[in-house]
Design a protein around this motif. Sequence first.
Motif, PDB file in Angstrom:
ATOM      1  N   VAL A 189       0.890  -0.913   0.065  1.00  0.00           N
ATOM      2  CA  VAL A 189      -0.010   0.071   0.290  1.00  0.00           C
ATOM      3  C   VAL A 189       0.917   1.333  -0.026  1.00  0.00           C
ATOM      4  O   VAL A 189       1.758   1.578   0.837  1.00  0.00           O
ATOM      5  N   SER A 190       0.980   2.088  -1.129  1.00  0.00           N
ATOM      6  CA  SER A 190       1.434   3.224  -1.210  1.00  0.00           C
ATOM      7  C   SER A 190       0.789   4.503  -0.389  1.00  0.00           C
ATOM      8  O   SER A 190       1.377   5.303  -0.354  1.00  0.00           O
ATOM      9  N   GLY A 191      -0.734   4.395  -0.448  1.00  0.00           N
ATOM     10  CA  GLY A 191      -1.620   5.510   0.066  1.00  0.00           C
ATOM     11  C   GLY A 191      -2.294   5.995  -1.061  1.00  0.00           C
ATOM     12  O   GLY A 191      -3.090   6.559  -0.753  1.00  0.00           O
ATOM     13  N   GLY A 192      -1.920   5.800  -2.351  1.00  0.00           N
ATOM     14  CA  GLY A 192      -2.653   6.256  -3.457  1.00  0.00           C
ATOM     15  C   GLY A 192      -4.116   5.326  -3.731  1.00  0.00           C
ATOM     16  O   GLY A 192      -4.378   4.432  -3.135  1.00  0.00           O
ATOM     17  N   GLN A 193      -4.692   5.942  -4.723  1.00  0.00           N
ATOM     18  CA  GLN A 193      -5.839   5.500  -4.978  1.00  0.00           C
ATOM     19  C   GLN A 193      -5.947   3.866  -5.539  1.00  0.00           C
ATOM     20  O   GLN A 193      -6.675   3.347  -4.855  1.00  0.00           O
ATOM     21  N   ASP A 194      -5.048   3.485  -6.164  1.00  0.00           N
ATOM     22  CA  ASP A 194      -5.159   2.223  -6.644  1.00  0.00           C
ATOM     23  C   ASP A 194      -4.752   1.138  -5.400  1.00  0.00           C
ATOM     24  O   ASP A 194      -5.539  -0.012  -5.331  1.00  0.00           O
ATOM     25  N   SER A 195      -3.547   1.444  -4.598  1.00  0.00           N
ATOM     26  CA  SER A 195      -3.579   0.470  -3.704  1.00  0.00           C
ATOM     27  C   SER A 195      -4.777   0.449  -2.532  1.00  0.00           C
ATOM     28  O   SER A 195      -5.058  -0.478  -1.811  1.00  0.00           O
ATOM     29  N   LEU A 196      -5.359   1.601  -2.386  1.00  0.00           N
ATOM     30  CA  LEU A 196      -6.308   1.860  -1.406  1.00  0.00           C
ATOM     31  C   LEU A 196      -7.673   1.212  -1.868  1.00  0.00           C
ATOM     32  O   LEU A 196      -8.274   0.317  -1.226  1.00  0.00           O
ATOM     33  N   CYS A 197      -7.896   1.207  -3.151  1.00  0.00           N
ATOM     34  CA  CYS A 197      -8.889   0.639  -3.792  1.00  0.00           C
ATOM     35  C   CYS A 197      -8.831  -1.112  -3.622  1.00  0.00           C
ATOM     36  O   CYS A 197      -9.587  -1.669  -3.285  1.00  0.00           O
ATOM     37  N   LEU A 198      -7.482  -1.405  -4.046  1.00  0.00           N
ATOM     38  CA  LEU A 198      -7.420  -2.756  -3.879  1.00  0.00           C
ATOM     39  C   LEU A 198      -7.427  -3.290  -2.517  1.00  0.00           C
ATOM     40  O   LEU A 198      -7.933  -4.523  -2.341  1.00  0.00           O
ATOM     41  N   SER A 199      -7.044  -2.584  -1.642  1.00  0.00           N
ATOM     42  CA  SER A 199      -7.106  -3.077   0.051  1.00  0.00           C
ATOM     43  C   SER A 199      -8.283  -3.333   0.410  1.00  0.00           C
ATOM     44  O   SER A 199      -9.013  -4.433   1.180  1.00  0.00           O
ATOM     45  N   LYS A 200      -9.317  -2.260   0.119  1.00  0.00           N
ATOM     46  CA  LYS A 200     -10.537  -2.417   0.638  1.00  0.00           C
ATOM     47  C   LYS A 200     -11.362  -3.505  -0.132  1.00  0.00           C
ATOM     48  O   LYS A 200     -12.323  -4.275   0.597  1.00  0.00           O
ATOM     49  N   LEU A 201     -11.072  -3.686  -1.546  1.00  0.00           N
ATOM     50  CA  LEU A 201     -11.791  -4.743  -2.169  1.00  0.00           C
ATOM     51  C   LEU A 201     -11.382  -6.022  -1.507  1.00  0.00           C
ATOM     52  O   LEU A 201     -12.233  -6.960  -1.467  1.00  0.00           O
ATOM     53  N   LEU A 202     -10.324  -6.446  -1.200  1.00  0.00           N
ATOM     54  CA  LEU A 202      -9.767  -7.837  -0.927  1.00  0.00           C
ATOM     55  C   LEU A 202     -10.330  -8.036   0.652  1.00  0.00           C
ATOM     56  O   LEU A 202     -10.639  -9.002   1.101  1.00  0.00           O
ATOM     57  N   LEU A 203     -10.275  -6.690   1.318  1.00  0.00           N
ATOM     58  CA  LEU A 203     -10.732  -6.922   2.811  1.00  0.00           C
ATOM     59  C   LEU A 203     -12.330  -7.105   2.700  1.00  0.00           C
ATOM     60  O   LEU A 203     -12.781  -7.865   3.697  1.00  0.00           O
ATOM     61  N   ASP A 204     -12.947  -6.405   2.227  1.00  0.00           N
ATOM     62  CA  ASP A 204     -14.356  -6.640   1.695  1.00  0.00           C
ATOM     63  C   ASP A 204     -14.725  -8.196   1.298  1.00  0.00           C
ATOM     64  O   ASP A 204     -15.747  -8.807   1.552  1.00  0.00           O
ATOM     65  N   LEU A 205     -13.872  -8.713   0.387  1.00  0.00           N
ATOM     66  CA  LEU A 205     -13.956 -10.214   0.053  1.00  0.00           C
ATOM     67  C   LEU A 205     -13.412 -11.201   0.865  1.00  0.00           C
ATOM     68  O   LEU A 205     -13.799 -12.314   0.961  1.00  0.00           O
ATOM     69  N   GLN A 206     -12.775 -10.903   1.908  1.00  0.00           N
ATOM     70  CA  GLN A 206     -11.994 -11.549   2.784  1.00  0.00           C
ATOM     71  C   GLN A 206     -13.019 -12.822   3.545  1.00  0.00           C
ATOM     72  O   GLN A 206     -12.582 -13.973   3.643  1.00  0.00           O
ATOM     73  N   PRO A 207     -14.042 -12.220   3.897  1.00  0.00           N
ATOM     74  CA  PRO A 207     -15.082 -13.442   4.532  1.00  0.00           C
ATOM     75  C   PRO A 207     -15.423 -14.419   3.571  1.00  0.00           C
ATOM     76  O   PRO A 207     -15.479 -15.601   4.138  1.00  0.00           O
ATOM     77  N   LYS A 208     -15.390 -14.193   2.389  1.00  0.00           N
ATOM     78  CA  LYS A 208     -15.648 -15.276   1.352  1.00  0.00           C
ATOM     79  C   LYS A 208     -14.622 -16.061   1.088  1.00  0.00           C
ATOM     80  O   LYS A 208     -14.887 -17.430   0.726  1.00  0.00           O
ATOM     81  N   TRP A 209     -13.243 -15.515   1.243  1.00  0.00           N
ATOM     82  CA  TRP A 209     -12.000 -16.102   0.802  1.00  0.00           C
ATOM     83  C   TRP A 209     -11.489 -16.608   2.204  1.00  0.00           C
ATOM     84  O   TRP A 209     -10.251 -17.610   1.762  1.00  0.00           O
ATOM     85  N   GLN A 210     -11.581 -16.394   3.317  1.00  0.00           N
ATOM     86  CA  GLN A 210     -11.002 -16.823   4.382  1.00  0.00           C
ATOM     87  C   GLN A 210      -9.534 -16.498   4.269  1.00  0.00           C
ATOM     88  O   GLN A 210      -8.801 -17.034   4.868  1.00  0.00           O
ATOM     89  N   TRP A 211      -9.208 -15.344   3.653  1.00  0.00           N
ATOM     90  CA  TRP A 211      -7.766 -15.049   3.783  1.00  0.00           C
ATOM     91  C   TRP A 211      -7.145 -14.436   5.153  1.00  0.00           C
ATOM     92  O   TRP A 211      -7.660 -13.976   5.724  1.00  0.00           O
ATOM     93  N   ASN A 212      -5.803 -14.434   5.049  1.00  0.00           N
ATOM     94  CA  ASN A 212      -5.171 -13.850   6.334  1.00  0.00           C
ATOM     95  C   ASN A 212      -4.187 -12.540   5.441  1.00  0.00           C
ATOM     96  O   ASN A 212      -3.327 -12.682   4.718  1.00  0.00           O
ATOM     97  N   ILE A 213      -4.801 -11.446   5.910  1.00  0.00           N
ATOM     98  CA  ILE A 213      -4.488 -10.272   5.146  1.00  0.00           C
ATOM     99  C   ILE A 213      -3.558  -9.293   5.955  1.00  0.00           C
ATOM    100  O   ILE A 213      -4.129  -9.048   7.137  1.00  0.00           O
ATOM    101  N   ALA A 214      -2.375  -8.465   5.714  1.00  0.00           N
ATOM    102  CA  ALA A 214      -1.794  -7.802   6.202  1.00  0.00           C
ATOM    103  C   ALA A 214      -1.427  -6.576   5.235  1.00  0.00           C
ATOM    104  O   ALA A 214      -1.549  -6.767   4.049  1.00  0.00           O
ATOM    105  N   ILE A 215      -1.023  -5.451   5.578  1.00  0.00           N
ATOM    106  CA  ILE A 215      -0.695  -4.157   4.784  1.00  0.00           C
ATOM    107  C   ILE A 215       0.651  -3.825   5.092  1.00  0.00           C
ATOM    108  O   ILE A 215       1.262  -3.951   6.300  1.00  0.00           O
ATOM    109  N   ALA A 216       1.471  -3.910   3.976  1.00  0.00           N
ATOM    110  CA  ALA A 216       2.770  -3.208   4.076  1.00  0.00           C
ATOM    111  C   ALA A 216       3.106  -1.818   3.296  1.00  0.00           C
ATOM    112  O   ALA A 216       2.413  -1.677   2.298  1.00  0.00           O
ATOM    113  N   HIS A 217       3.766  -1.169   3.898  1.00  0.00           N
ATOM    114  CA  HIS A 217       4.224   0.133   3.084  1.00  0.00           C
ATOM    115  C   HIS A 217       5.810   0.156   3.038  1.00  0.00           C
ATOM    116  O   HIS A 217       6.578   0.100   4.114  1.00  0.00           O
TER     117      HIS A 217
END
Length: 330
Positions: A34-62
């Motif tokens: 995550v850079s903080g820009g629009q692309d990485s924030l969009c991706l982060s929210k999408l994956l976090l919202d999909l997380q319950p369906k996919w049961q991922w373990n997610i973390a953010i790195a900068h």
Amino acid sequence: MNRKADWSLFHTRLHQKLRQDNLLPKQANILIAVSGGQDSLCLSKLLLDLQPKWQWNIAIAHCDHNWSTDAGIADHVEKIATKWLVSFYLKQASNLKETEAAARKWRYQALIEIADTHNFNYIVTGHTKSDRAETFLYNLIRGAGADGLSSLSWQRNLTDNIVLVRPILDFTRSETLEFCQQFELPIWVDAVNSNLKYARNRIRQDLIPYLQDNFNPQVENALVQTVKLLRADTQYLEAQATNLSATIIHSDYRQLNRLKLQPIPLALQRRIIRQFLPQVIAKQPNFAQIEAVRNLINAPNKTRTSTLAKGIAAEVSGEWIVFKGMRDEG
């Protein structure tokens, strides 16, 4: 988790893409860059919202370049991760040269270190269709071959255990902005992105708009279509070259059989030499080095190249092109 979890068409598109291509399997350990820009924030929210369906373990790195223009970005990203209740990892550079190439190389190294330390098998980045079009133009201007022109693939191996995935490569930058606005995500506007001393910024801000206004309003789609066509071609040619290499490369990895290279099409000759040379010169060869070796295929006996790298040269010896000057040469 303190964030809006409304479902959108963007969620549906990504969910279907992941199901179709199995880019990020269920229960995967995923590190989001995550850079903080629009692309990485969009991706982060999408994956976090999909997380319950996919049961991922997610973390953010900068990755903090520690340039003067980066002041405040790391804190901004960490606050977002904290708000979203996601683990956050930070890497800070020391005396990093202020160039696009140096920054990109360091970021991938930093992300690999984080992933390796904390057992993440997947690193995901917010590269988009717009990035893909810009990279095509950037590499075209530099004189890259088909492989360079078709770079920015959906995924590639970074190490034996870590895969880089670009899940939103079919989203445009205008779509990631629309998504961030829809969900009120706090975009960080990076001053570096407006600095026209960087070639990619000039392509993004000057060249692409010029092409859209004067040639094709859908130029990004057209360029990406070309990338996809080239990608399929290069994958086929690379596989063919790999199969042929087994009969052309000597078992000591110091010689190429030029008689077996002679009848092979030029495109495959170059690919076989390119696959072989890193074992000799310990780095990816450039076009001139590949051509220097290829010119020996039909050369007279004892013809020799000039130095390829660090005192290493190639010489015709009967049916073989022999590489000399290797450090462990007997």
